[in-house]
Design a protein around this motif. Sequence first.
Motif, PDB file in Angstrom:
ATOM      1  N   VAL A  67     -24.826 -16.764 -22.059  1.00 50.43           N
ATOM      2  CA  VAL A  67     -26.187 -16.822 -21.531  1.00 50.43           C
ATOM      3  C   VAL A  67     -26.344 -18.248 -21.024  1.00 50.43           C
ATOM      4  CG1 VAL A  67     -28.640 -16.643 -22.016  1.00 50.43           C
ATOM      5  CG2 VAL A  67     -27.035 -15.130 -23.207  1.00 50.43           C
ATOM      6  N   ILE A  68     -26.619 -18.383 -19.735  1.00 51.39           N
ATOM      7  CA  ILE A  68     -26.646 -19.702 -19.106  1.00 51.39           C
ATOM      8  C   ILE A  68     -28.035 -19.989 -18.534  1.00 51.39           C
ATOM      9  CG2 ILE A  68     -25.603 -21.203 -17.384  1.00 51.39           C
ATOM     10  CD1 ILE A  68     -23.572 -20.316 -19.474  1.00 51.39           C
ATOM     11  N   HIS A  69     -28.647 -21.045 -19.047  1.00 53.22           N
ATOM     12  CA  HIS A  69     -29.950 -21.519 -18.544  1.00 53.22           C
ATOM     13  C   HIS A  69     -29.644 -22.581 -17.475  1.00 53.22           C
ATOM     14  CE1 HIS A  69     -34.150 -22.503 -18.608  1.00 53.22           C
ATOM     15  NE2 HIS A  69     -33.967 -23.722 -19.092  1.00 53.22           N
ATOM     16  N   VAL A  70     -30.302 -22.482 -16.325  1.00 48.11           N
ATOM     17  CA  VAL A  70     -29.934 -23.358 -15.209  1.00 48.11           C
ATOM     18  C   VAL A  70     -30.849 -24.555 -14.989  1.00 48.11           C
ATOM     19  CG1 VAL A  70     -28.710 -21.532 -13.974  1.00 48.11           C
ATOM     20  CG2 VAL A  70     -31.117 -21.964 -13.458  1.00 48.11           C
ATOM     21  N   PHE A  93     -21.435 -14.024 -34.740  1.00 51.25           N
ATOM     22  CA  PHE A  93     -20.397 -14.234 -33.727  1.00 51.25           C
ATOM     23  C   PHE A  93     -19.939 -15.683 -33.775  1.00 51.25           C
ATOM     24  CE2 PHE A  93     -23.234 -10.929 -32.158  1.00 51.25           C
ATOM     25  CZ  PHE A  93     -22.389  -9.974 -31.643  1.00 51.25           C
ATOM     26  N   GLU A  94     -18.755 -15.921 -33.252  1.00 52.81           N
ATOM     27  CA  GLU A  94     -18.364 -17.307 -33.002  1.00 52.81           C
ATOM     28  C   GLU A  94     -19.194 -17.742 -31.793  1.00 52.81           C
ATOM     29  OE1 GLU A  94     -14.542 -20.101 -31.845  1.00 52.81           O
ATOM     30  OE2 GLU A  94     -14.207 -17.976 -32.258  1.00 52.81           O
ATOM     31  N   THR A  95     -20.048 -18.722 -31.980  1.00 56.06           N
ATOM     32  CA  THR A  95     -21.009 -19.096 -30.947  1.00 56.06           C
ATOM     33  C   THR A  95     -20.974 -20.590 -30.685  1.00 56.06           C
ATOM     34  OG1 THR A  95     -22.473 -17.297 -31.677  1.00 56.06           O
ATOM     35  CG2 THR A  95     -23.447 -18.993 -30.294  1.00 56.06           C
ATOM     36  N   ILE A 152     -23.754 -20.220 -25.209  1.00 57.72           N
ATOM     37  CA  ILE A 152     -25.154 -20.344 -24.821  1.00 57.72           C
ATOM     38  C   ILE A 152     -25.306 -21.695 -24.131  1.00 57.72           C
ATOM     39  CG2 ILE A 152     -27.559 -20.384 -25.565  1.00 57.72           C
ATOM     40  CD1 ILE A 152     -26.189 -17.718 -26.207  1.00 57.72           C
ATOM     41  N   GLY A 153     -25.559 -21.665 -22.822  1.00 59.93           N
ATOM     42  CA  GLY A 153     -25.813 -22.885 -22.066  1.00 59.93           C
ATOM     43  C   GLY A 153     -27.294 -23.175 -22.097  1.00 59.93           C
TER      44      GLY A 153
END
Length: 122
Positions: free
Chosen positions: A117-120, A93-95, A72-73
Amino acid sequence: MMGSEDDMKSRYGWIEIDHVRYDHDVIIHTDRSVSKRSKKKSKKLKNSYGHTPLADHELSFLDDECPPVIYIGTGQYGDLPITTESHGILRHFETFIRPTPEILTLIEDESRSFAAVIHVSC
């Protein structure tokens, strides 16, 4: 296929994956395809969190993909909030949850199948 420094990079407001620039948040699926993060339903939570959070319904794709690891970004400055319900899902999950630049570095070294999931922005 992702895996080298040239394959992924980001700055505030964009991410480049395999030489394709995205000006919106993205999901990287286990098959390495990229889709737009649909945060329309999550916007109603913005007042409670200060930003549009990562909400549980956005993680429904994990049921089908079952990745061994999830990234998760949380944005260039790490400001993406994550709802309590989402944390509950991710606990199975391994997160790795880190600012987006740190997540991209971790993904570069990942040899397993993964989802991200990448937040920009923020």
